[in-house]
Scaffold this motif. Structure first.
Motif, mmCIF file in Angstrom:
data_model
loop_
_atom_site.group_PDB
_atom_site.id
_atom_site.type_symbol
_atom_site.label_atom_id
_atom_site.label_comp_id
_atom_site.label_asym_id
_atom_site.label_seq_id
_atom_site.Cartn_x
_atom_site.Cartn_y
_atom_site.Cartn_z
ATOM 1 N N GLU A 253 10.689 13.615 -8.779
ATOM 2 C CA GLU A 253 11.302 12.509 -7.499
ATOM 3 C C GLU A 253 9.602 13.031 -7.165
ATOM 4 O O GLU A 253 9.763 12.181 -5.867
ATOM 5 N N SER A 254 9.129 13.262 -7.041
ATOM 6 C CA SER A 254 7.386 13.081 -6.214
ATOM 7 C C SER A 254 6.793 11.568 -6.785
ATOM 8 O O SER A 254 6.056 11.922 -5.653
ATOM 9 N N LYS A 255 7.139 11.356 -7.958
ATOM 10 C CA LYS A 255 6.817 9.863 -8.303
ATOM 11 C C LYS A 255 7.568 8.539 -7.601
ATOM 12 O O LYS A 255 8.524 8.568 -8.188
ATOM 13 N N SER A 256 6.999 8.203 -6.765
ATOM 14 C CA SER A 256 8.079 7.404 -5.899
ATOM 15 C C SER A 256 7.945 5.911 -7.219
ATOM 16 O O SER A 256 7.916 5.590 -8.179
ATOM 17 N N LEU A 257 9.109 4.494 -6.394
ATOM 18 C CA LEU A 257 9.479 4.161 -7.216
ATOM 19 C C LEU A 257 9.321 2.582 -6.044
ATOM 20 O O LEU A 257 8.825 2.867 -5.030
ATOM 21 N N ILE A 258 9.312 1.195 -7.120
ATOM 22 C CA ILE A 258 9.518 0.535 -6.442
ATOM 23 C C ILE A 258 10.749 -0.342 -5.633
ATOM 24 O O ILE A 258 11.864 -0.153 -6.692
ATOM 25 N N ILE A 259 10.870 -0.654 -4.892
ATOM 26 C CA ILE A 259 12.399 -1.148 -4.177
ATOM 27 C C ILE A 259 12.434 -2.969 -3.968
ATOM 28 O O ILE A 259 10.596 -3.017 -3.851
ATOM 29 N N LEU A 260 12.818 -3.357 -4.107
ATOM 30 C CA LEU A 260 13.024 -4.887 -4.504
ATOM 31 C C LEU A 260 14.518 -4.721 -3.376
ATOM 32 O O LEU A 260 15.295 -4.510 -2.487
ATOM 33 N N VAL A 261 13.552 -6.599 -2.143
ATOM 34 C CA VAL A 261 14.218 -6.566 -1.472
ATOM 35 C C VAL A 261 14.538 -7.842 -1.322
ATOM 36 O O VAL A 261 13.451 -8.592 -2.097
ATOM 37 N N SER A 262 15.121 -9.041 -0.341
ATOM 38 C CA SER A 262 15.424 -10.348 -0.529
ATOM 39 C C SER A 262 14.270 -11.145 -0.371
ATOM 40 O O SER A 262 14.548 -12.149 -0.294
ATOM 41 N N ILE B 9 3.759 -4.663 -2.763
ATOM 42 C CA ILE B 9 2.984 -4.242 -1.464
ATOM 43 C C ILE B 9 3.788 -2.830 -0.997
ATOM 44 O O ILE B 9 4.840 -2.529 -0.611
ATOM 45 N N ILE B 10 3.050 -1.781 -0.631
ATOM 46 C CA ILE B 10 2.593 -0.335 -0.280
ATOM 47 C C ILE B 10 2.536 -0.603 1.026
ATOM 48 O O ILE B 10 2.254 -0.612 1.158
ATOM 49 N N TYR B 11 3.663 0.023 1.571
ATOM 50 C CA TYR B 11 3.941 -0.113 3.237
ATOM 51 C C TYR B 11 3.899 1.398 3.879
ATOM 52 O O TYR B 11 4.344 2.408 3.057
ATOM 53 N N GLN B 12 3.630 1.621 5.051
ATOM 54 C CA GLN B 12 3.405 2.825 5.815
ATOM 55 C C GLN B 12 4.722 2.927 6.352
ATOM 56 O O GLN B 12 5.755 1.964 7.174
ATOM 57 N N ASN B 13 5.420 3.905 7.186
ATOM 58 C CA ASN B 13 6.931 4.159 6.912
ATOM 59 C C ASN B 13 7.543 3.592 7.226
ATOM 60 O O ASN B 13 8.384 2.795 8.266
ATOM 61 N N PRO B 14 7.993 3.944 6.475
ATOM 62 C CA PRO B 14 9.424 2.723 5.435
ATOM 63 C C PRO B 14 10.777 3.565 7.069
ATOM 64 O O PRO B 14 10.738 4.509 6.942
ATOM 65 N N ALA C 104 7.394 7.924 -1.194
ATOM 66 C CA ALA C 104 6.423 8.923 -1.391
ATOM 67 C C ALA C 104 6.390 10.252 -0.082
ATOM 68 O O ALA C 104 6.579 9.230 0.771
ATOM 69 N N SER C 105 5.257 11.221 -1.285
ATOM 70 C CA SER C 105 5.163 12.288 0.589
ATOM 71 C C SER C 105 4.306 12.079 1.556
ATOM 72 O O SER C 105 4.087 12.457 2.103
ATOM 73 N N ASP C 106 3.464 10.466 1.433
ATOM 74 C CA ASP C 106 2.356 10.111 2.625
ATOM 75 C C ASP C 106 3.183 9.364 2.916
ATOM 76 O O ASP C 106 2.570 8.146 4.038
ATOM 77 N N ASN C 107 4.711 9.134 3.173
ATOM 78 C CA ASN C 107 4.909 8.923 3.818
ATOM 79 C C ASN C 107 5.305 7.062 3.831
ATOM 80 O O ASN C 107 5.221 5.674 4.725
#
Length: 182
Positions: free
Chosen positions: A46-55, A84-89, A98-101
């Motif tokens: 679970e420490s490996k993050s996943l990709i999320i899809l939005v519409s 794209i990797i975003y901060q503060n989801p 991810a562990s770095d938020n």
């Protein structure tokens, strides 16, 4: 078929579905228990993050504190699938972050995926349909029985399509754009 998929997602079930890149394992990205099932299917920490899809960009704004203007420009001009990797989801299952938020999010260029996400009304997990460490299948015919037998629902669509390319992954850090995966 679309309503059946949405019903499965609402029930916290896992799906195997075609995306604008490779076949994906998916679930409700706001449901921690459903996300745990994805990690179990993939045999992935679970420490490996996943990709999320939005519409859409408007849905993206619901799940990320702040979208850099640079990210919007990239999304509007991208000619290939771009994550794209975003901060503060916000509002997502804690085990997608991810562990770095940070969180990796893509707006798919797939009519089916966009319709599915819009009908569901929430982001959907999209991680490659393989056991961690094994090759990503390029088509449905290459899907392992372990994956096929582990998911709750298989989307019967585009089973002949071959796609060898995962999305480009970018991280925007201040003024810098860091390419994580080409």
């Amino acid at each position: 078929m679309l309503q059946e998929i949405v019903d499965k997602l609402k029930e916290g079930k896992t799906i195997l579905y075609p995306t604008d890149t490779v076949w994906g394992l998916g679930c409700d990205a706001t449901n921690e228990d459903a996300v745990k099932k994805i990690y179990t299917i993939k045999n992935r920490a679970e420490s490996k993050s996943l990709i999320i899809l939005v519409s859409s960009i408007s849905m993206l704004k619901e799940f990320v504190e702040e979208i850099p203007e640079k990210a919007i420009r990239i999304l509007k001009s991208a000619t290939k699938p771009t994550t794209i990797i975003y901060q503060n989801p916000k509002g997502l299952a804690v085990n997608t972050i991810a562990s770095d938020n940070t969180i990796a999010i893509r707006i798919p260029d797939s009519e089916f995926c966009v319709q599915m996400i819009e009908s569901f009304g929430k982001p959907v997990v999209s991680t490659s349909a393989n056991i961690s460490g094994e090759p990503t299948p390029k088509s449905f015919s290459e899907m392992s029985n372990a994956i096929l037998n582990s998911v709750d629902y298989v989307v019967n669509l585009q089973q002949d399509k071959v796609n060898e390319k995962s999305s480009t992954i970018l991280k925007i850090d201040g003024d810098d754009i860091i390419v994580i995966r080409e």
